[in-house]
Structures are given as structure tokens and as C-alpha cells.
Design a protein around this motif. Structure first.
Motif, PDB file in Angstrom:
ATOM      1  N   PHE A  77       0.863  -1.226   0.002  1.00 22.82           N
ATOM      2  CA  PHE A  77      -0.003   0.043  -0.017  1.00 22.82           C
ATOM      3  C   PHE A  77       0.796   1.240   0.118  1.00 22.82           C
ATOM      4  CE2 PHE A  77      -2.778  -3.369   1.742  1.00 22.82           C
ATOM      5  CZ  PHE A  77      -3.813  -3.072   1.156  1.00 22.82           C
ATOM      6  N   HIS A  78       0.750   2.265  -0.739  1.00 21.24           N
ATOM      7  CA  HIS A  78       1.549   3.428  -1.001  1.00 21.24           C
ATOM      8  C   HIS A  78       0.588   4.395  -0.509  1.00 21.24           C
ATOM      9  CE1 HIS A  78       4.091   0.969  -3.566  1.00 21.24           C
ATOM     10  NE2 HIS A  78       3.112   0.672  -4.342  1.00 21.24           N
ATOM     11  N   GLY A  79       1.238   5.130   0.514  1.00 23.98           N
ATOM     12  CA  GLY A  79       0.540   6.451   1.249  1.00 23.98           C
ATOM     13  C   GLY A  79       0.406   7.456   0.298  1.00 23.98           C
ATOM     14  N   THR A  80      -0.300   8.778   1.034  1.00 25.81           N
ATOM     15  CA  THR A  80      -0.377   9.766   0.112  1.00 25.81           C
ATOM     16  C   THR A  80       0.810  10.540  -0.175  1.00 25.81           C
ATOM     17  OG1 THR A  80      -2.421   9.950   1.570  1.00 25.81           O
ATOM     18  CG2 THR A  80      -1.300  12.163   0.289  1.00 25.81           C
ATOM     19  N   GLU A  81       1.694  10.403   0.749  1.00 29.29           N
ATOM     20  CA  GLU A  81       3.182  10.925   0.439  1.00 29.29           C
ATOM     21  C   GLU A  81       3.629  10.577  -0.714  1.00 29.29           C
ATOM     22  OE1 GLU A  81       7.797  11.670   2.452  1.00 29.29           O
ATOM     23  OE2 GLU A  81       6.059  10.963   3.651  1.00 29.29           O
ATOM     24  N   VAL A  82       3.872   9.219  -0.963  1.00 31.56           N
ATOM     25  CA  VAL A  82       4.369   8.554  -2.203  1.00 31.56           C
ATOM     26  C   VAL A  82       3.579   8.830  -3.379  1.00 31.56           C
ATOM     27  CG1 VAL A  82       4.706   6.312  -3.289  1.00 31.56           C
ATOM     28  CG2 VAL A  82       5.262   6.631  -0.761  1.00 31.56           C
ATOM     29  N   ARG A  83       2.348   9.081  -3.500  1.00 30.40           N
ATOM     30  CA  ARG A  83       1.521   9.345  -4.460  1.00 30.40           C
ATOM     31  C   ARG A  83       1.723  10.864  -4.728  1.00 30.40           C
ATOM     32  NH1 ARG A  83      -4.982   8.605  -4.924  1.00 30.40           N
ATOM     33  NH2 ARG A  83      -5.385   9.791  -6.779  1.00 30.40           N
ATOM     34  N   GLN A  84       1.827  11.669  -3.950  1.00 26.12           N
ATOM     35  CA  GLN A  84       2.183  13.040  -4.153  1.00 26.12           C
ATOM     36  C   GLN A  84       3.501  13.294  -4.806  1.00 26.12           C
ATOM     37  OE1 GLN A  84      -0.262  15.519  -4.254  1.00 26.12           O
ATOM     38  NE2 GLN A  84      -1.809  13.968  -3.338  1.00 26.12           N
ATOM     39  N   ARG A  85       4.470  12.571  -4.589  1.00 28.93           N
ATOM     40  CA  ARG A  85       5.821  12.572  -5.367  1.00 28.93           C
ATOM     41  C   ARG A  85       5.606  12.377  -6.468  1.00 28.93           C
ATOM     42  NH1 ARG A  85      10.062   9.106  -1.685  1.00 28.93           N
ATOM     43  NH2 ARG A  85      11.215   9.840  -3.151  1.00 28.93           N
ATOM     44  N   ALA A  86       5.070  11.146  -6.593  1.00 23.55           N
ATOM     45  CA  ALA A  86       4.857  10.379  -7.868  1.00 23.55           C
ATOM     46  C   ALA A  86       4.027  11.561  -9.014  1.00 23.55           C
ATOM     47  CB  ALA A  86       3.934   9.368  -7.975  1.00 23.55           C
ATOM     48  N   LEU A  87       3.123  12.259  -8.406  1.00 25.71           N
ATOM     49  CA  LEU A  87       2.315  13.152  -9.395  1.00 25.71           C
ATOM     50  C   LEU A  87       3.185  14.561  -9.428  1.00 25.71           C
ATOM     51  CD1 LEU A  87      -1.341  13.051  -7.559  1.00 25.71           C
ATOM     52  CD2 LEU A  87      -0.394  12.129  -9.982  1.00 25.71           C
ATOM     53  N   ALA A  88       4.196  14.808  -8.508  1.00 28.77           N
ATOM     54  CA  ALA A  88       4.984  15.976  -8.958  1.00 28.77           C
ATOM     55  C   ALA A  88       5.987  15.684  -9.854  1.00 28.77           C
ATOM     56  CB  ALA A  88       5.705  16.233  -7.496  1.00 28.77           C
ATOM     57  N   LEU A  89       6.429  14.366 -10.033  1.00 26.60           N
ATOM     58  CA  LEU A  89       7.399  14.033 -10.876  1.00 26.60           C
ATOM     59  C   LEU A  89       6.732  13.929 -12.524  1.00 26.60           C
ATOM     60  CD1 LEU A  89       9.310  11.254  -9.012  1.00 26.60           C
ATOM     61  CD2 LEU A  89      10.399  13.268 -10.012  1.00 26.60           C
ATOM     62  N   LEU A  90       5.676  13.394 -12.434  1.00 28.83           N
ATOM     63  CA  LEU A  90       4.684  13.290 -13.743  1.00 28.83           C
ATOM     64  C   LEU A  90       4.494  14.649 -14.129  1.00 28.83           C
ATOM     65  CD1 LEU A  90       2.389  10.295 -12.455  1.00 28.83           C
ATOM     66  CD2 LEU A  90       4.244  10.153 -14.345  1.00 28.83           C
ATOM     67  N   ARG A  91       3.973  15.535 -13.469  1.00 29.46           N
ATOM     68  CA  ARG A  91       3.551  16.756 -13.791  1.00 29.46           C
ATOM     69  C   ARG A  91       4.927  17.663 -14.507  1.00 29.46           C
ATOM     70  NH1 ARG A  91      -0.057  18.625  -8.503  1.00 29.46           N
ATOM     71  NH2 ARG A  91      -1.959  17.199  -9.008  1.00 29.46           N
ATOM     72  N   ASP A  92       6.003  17.203 -13.848  1.00 26.62           N
ATOM     73  CA  ASP A  92       7.497  18.070 -14.390  1.00 26.62           C
ATOM     74  C   ASP A  92       7.739  17.249 -15.744  1.00 26.62           C
ATOM     75  OD1 ASP A  92       7.578  19.616 -12.383  1.00 26.62           O
ATOM     76  OD2 ASP A  92       8.765  18.518 -10.933  1.00 26.62           O
ATOM     77  N   GLY A  93       7.159  16.264 -16.057  1.00 22.81           N
ATOM     78  CA  GLY A  93       7.349  15.685 -17.304  1.00 22.81           C
ATOM     79  C   GLY A  93       8.158  14.234 -17.298  1.00 22.81           C
ATOM     80  N   THR A  94       8.247  13.800 -16.072  1.00 23.74           N
ATOM     81  CA  THR A  94       9.053  12.580 -15.906  1.00 23.74           C
ATOM     82  C   THR A  94       8.112  11.364 -16.491  1.00 23.74           C
ATOM     83  OG1 THR A  94       9.788  13.184 -13.925  1.00 23.74           O
ATOM     84  CG2 THR A  94      10.153  11.027 -14.266  1.00 23.74           C
ATOM     85  N   ARG A  95       8.653  10.435 -17.066  1.00 23.92           N
ATOM     86  CA  ARG A  95       8.027   9.460 -17.755  1.00 23.92           C
ATOM     87  C   ARG A  95       7.434   8.364 -16.590  1.00 23.92           C
ATOM     88  NH1 ARG A  95       8.488   8.247 -23.127  1.00 23.92           N
ATOM     89  NH2 ARG A  95       8.608   5.984 -22.528  1.00 23.92           N
TER      90      ARG A  95
END
Length: 262
Positions: free
Chosen positions: A3-21
Motif C-alpha cells: 500500500f502506497h501512502g499519500t506522500e508517495v502518491r504526491q511525489r509521483a504526481l509531482a514528478l509526472l507533472r514535471d514531465g518524468t515518464r
């Protein structure tokens, strides 16, 4: 299961919004690729960036150009063998035209008309026992087919809107063709006559149209009248639901513009 918490999800979204694949985000954060893709999709949807949430333009709502000839034909098919349905859990309703497997050409024409009327929407064929349902998905089906309603068509009034009648008047043969292709046929009728004292069999082609709805039959015969086609009511098995076109000149016109199913 991890299970991945909110912190991991927000880090992932931040990377995705910056253009990371998504694959790189998955590798860096040790999160399954499918989970990352799901997060990305949900984030884009919430921000209104998901392409699937943008409905194609509608001829009635947005003034998009409409292929009126294709629409007149599709309207005839809909009044005969079509219905609009939205299954539970499905976001977009579908228009479904049921075509028998014995008429592959009819299926092709139906699909062609759907794609012409809804050029930006999804069209498919669904196999069923002895038939296939040709379907198009759109949130604007009720705009183009206001005859949709609860219950069977013959149990409620079927009246064309003024804008629909204008299209049918401009493309009457396409409308007649759609009605015949859905609830009609061309066949060979026969009778016996005395010729020189001898009883002989005489065959002739005839177009049938059968529909339980009084309103739909009226739409058919009104259009035939405008085209100069001679027709008559026929009662079969005690049911007056049949329209016959058997006069030679009228059959010749129907052959020219409608023709048999194939």
C-alpha cells in the motif's frame, strides 16, 4: 500487497507533472507501473485534462456540420431496428442497430452511416446469436434522436421534429431506404391467372414494409406519397401492419433507389 501512502502518491504526481515518464517514476519510487499510470489518469481527469472527458461536438448543440443524407438513412434504421441504451456503470450511452448476419452489406452501410453522422465517436460491432449489433457511443444521441423514450416505439407517439422533417424532405430516398433495410424487404410474389383457358403462375417483385407502430408506418407512406410511389395496406394473419409496393413503375423506382438487402 503493498500500500502506497499519500506522500508517495504526491511525489509521483509531482514528478509526472514535471514531465518524468511513468516508467521512470515507477522505477524511482518502487511503485508498480499500473499504479503510476492510474494515478496519472485520475490526476488528469480531476484537472479536466483527460481526453476521454471531452465530448465531440454535436450538430444540434454546437452547430457542427451534419451529413444529412447519412443521417436520413440512419434515422430510418433507428426507427426500425434501433434503440438507445445506457447500461448501469457506463458513462456514455450507445445507439444500437441490430443487423442479421445474413445481410453483411447492410451492416457495412449501417456502420458507414454511423461514422458519417458521428465522425469523432467510437463505432463497433458486437456479435450476438444470428446477428450483430452495430453501435455508436455518444452523449448527444438524444439530441439527434429525440424519438427515444421509455417503452416500445409502438406504445408511444413517434413524431419527427421540424428539423428532422426538413432533412427527410431533402433526402427522402435515404429515409425510405433505411426503413426498408430495417423493417422491409424485396421479394417475389405470385398469383395464378387464366391465360387462353389455361391456369398459369405469374410472378412479380414487391416491396414489403412491416412495423407495428402506426406513426412509423405513416412516416413511411407519407414519404412514399411525396416520391410518387403507389402503395397499399395489406392485412396478414389479421394484422394490418404491412405496406406493399407492387405496381411495376413504383417497384422500378424502388429498385433504382432502394434495392434488395445484401
Amino acid at each position: 500487497m503493498n500500500f502506497h501512502g499519500t506522500e508517495v502518491r504526491q511525489r509521483a504526481l509531482a514528478l509526472l507533472r514535471d514531465g518524468t515518464r511513468a516508467a521512470e517514476v515507477s522505477r524511482r519510487l518502487d511503485v508498480p507501473p499500473g499504479t503510476v499510470t492510474y494515478w496519472l489518469h485520475m490526476d488528469r481527469a480531476k484537472r479536466g485534462e483527460c481526453p476521454g472527458r471531452r465530448d465531440p461536438k454535436c450538430p444540434r448543440c454546437d452547430g457542427r456540420e451534419l451529413d444529412e443524407a447519412a443521417y436520413s438513412y440512419l434515422l430510418g434504421l433507428y426507427l426500425g431496428d434501433g434503440h438507445i441504451i445506457q447500461y448501469s456503470g457506463h458513462r456514455v450511452p450507445s445507439l444500437m442497430i441490430t443487423c442479421a448476419e445474413s445481410w453483411p452489406g447492410l451492416m457495412d452501410e449501417c456502420e458507414h452511416a454511423m461514422r458519417a453522422v458521428f465522425p469523432d465517436n467510437s463505432v463497433c460491432r458486437v456479435r450476438r446469436a444470428g446477428c450483430r449489433n452495430v453501435k455508436v457511443y455518444s452523449n448527444h444521441l438524444w439530441c439527434l434522436f429525440p424519438q427515444h423514450g421509455t417503452g416500445m416505439k409502438h406504445e408511444r407517439p413517434i413524431v419527427l421534429e421540424p428539423w428532422q422533417q426538413e432533412i427527410v424532405d431533402a433526402h427522402p430516398w435515404e429515409f425510405v431506404r433505411g426503413l426498408v433495410h430495417s423493417d422491409g424487404c424485396r421479394n417475389m410474389n405470385w398469383t395464378a391467372r387464366l391465360v387462353g383457358g389455361e391456369r398459369k403462375r405469374y410472378e412479380y417483385p414487391r416491396y414489403w414494409f412491416t412495423n407495428v407502430s402506426d406513426d412509423i408506418r405513416q412516416l413511411y407512406t407519407d414519404t412514399l406519397d411525396k416520391l410518387g410511389i403507389e402503395w397499399k395496406h395489406c392485412t396478414r394473419a389479421g394484422k394490418p401492419y404491412n405496406i406493399s409496393v407492387a405496381k411495376r413503375a413504383s417497384v422500378a423506382l424502388m429498385d433504382l433507389h432502394v434495392g434488395p438487402k445484401y
